[in-house]
Design a protein around this motif. Sequence first.
Motif, PDB file in Angstrom:
ATOM      1  N   ARG A  94      -0.765  56.920 -42.106  1.00 26.27           N
ATOM      2  CA  ARG A  94      -1.448  57.916 -41.164  1.00 26.27           C
ATOM      3  C   ARG A  94      -2.764  57.272 -40.537  1.00 26.27           C
ATOM      4  N   ALA A  95      -3.488  56.316 -41.269  1.00 21.58           N
ATOM      5  CA  ALA A  95      -4.678  55.868 -40.564  1.00 21.58           C
ATOM      6  C   ALA A  95      -4.189  54.829 -39.573  1.00 21.58           C
TER       7      ALA A  95
ATOM      8  N   SER B 124      -1.410  54.829 -37.738  1.00 17.76           N
ATOM      9  CA  SER B 124      -1.004  55.387 -36.585  1.00 17.76           C
ATOM     10  C   SER B 124      -1.873  56.301 -35.535  1.00 17.76           C
ATOM     11  N   THR B 125      -3.042  56.600 -36.440  1.00 15.07           N
ATOM     12  CA  THR B 125      -4.257  57.304 -35.681  1.00 15.07           C
ATOM     13  C   THR B 125      -4.919  56.183 -35.160  1.00 15.07           C
ATOM     14  N   GLY B 126      -5.226  55.073 -35.628  1.00 14.81           N
ATOM     15  CA  GLY B 126      -6.155  53.963 -34.869  1.00 14.81           C
ATOM     16  C   GLY B 126      -5.176  53.681 -33.819  1.00 14.81           C
TER      17      GLY B 126
ATOM     18  N   PHE C 210      -2.642  55.023 -32.060  1.00 15.49           N
ATOM     19  CA  PHE C 210      -2.698  55.968 -30.781  1.00 15.49           C
ATOM     20  C   PHE C 210      -3.924  56.189 -30.126  1.00 15.49           C
ATOM     21  N   SER C 211      -5.075  56.244 -31.113  1.00 11.24           N
ATOM     22  CA  SER C 211      -6.307  56.630 -30.374  1.00 11.24           C
ATOM     23  C   SER C 211      -6.985  55.413 -29.529  1.00 11.24           C
ATOM     24  N   THR C 212      -6.841  54.217 -29.986  1.00  9.41           N
ATOM     25  CA  THR C 212      -7.199  53.018 -29.302  1.00  9.41           C
ATOM     26  C   THR C 212      -6.178  52.802 -28.019  1.00  9.41           C
TER      27      THR C 212
ATOM     28  N   GLY D 235      -3.937  49.769 -34.920  1.00  8.25           N
ATOM     29  CA  GLY D 235      -3.219  50.036 -36.176  1.00  8.25           C
ATOM     30  C   GLY D 235      -3.697  49.193 -37.215  1.00  8.25           C
TER      31      GLY D 235
ATOM     32  N   GLY E   6      -6.871  50.705 -38.415  1.00 10.21           N
ATOM     33  CA  GLY E   6      -6.631  51.994 -39.140  1.00 10.21           C
ATOM     34  C   GLY E   6      -6.380  51.803 -40.412  1.00 10.21           C
TER      35      GLY E   6
END
Length: 95
Positions: A17-18, A20-22, A24-26, A76, A79
């Motif tokens: 989760r961390a 994928s969050t990193g 997609f946000s980057t 990624g 994250g």
Amino acid sequence: MTQSAQMSSPTRLGYARAASTGAFSTLALFVLCWAGVALGLPSVLPHAFVGLFTLEPPGSAASLGIGAAFAFLSGGVAGAIIAHCYNLAGRWIGD
């Protein structure tokens, strides 16, 4: 009848989760900055952010493709590192 929601802080942050969050946000930030460069915005910040991920000319299609891939991968990795450090701190500090 009312139902109370229990709020609890997670004791462990999931790597997937961390990461994928990193990622997609980057990627989203990169695309926004690339669009600013492509539109000719005079700010230095979008140029610098795009330059972090590609050596291609800013605003070109090649810089979008190569930079987006490297931004996604870098986000990624970042994250996953954040999740690892969060989990380590949870072991040392405790909740």
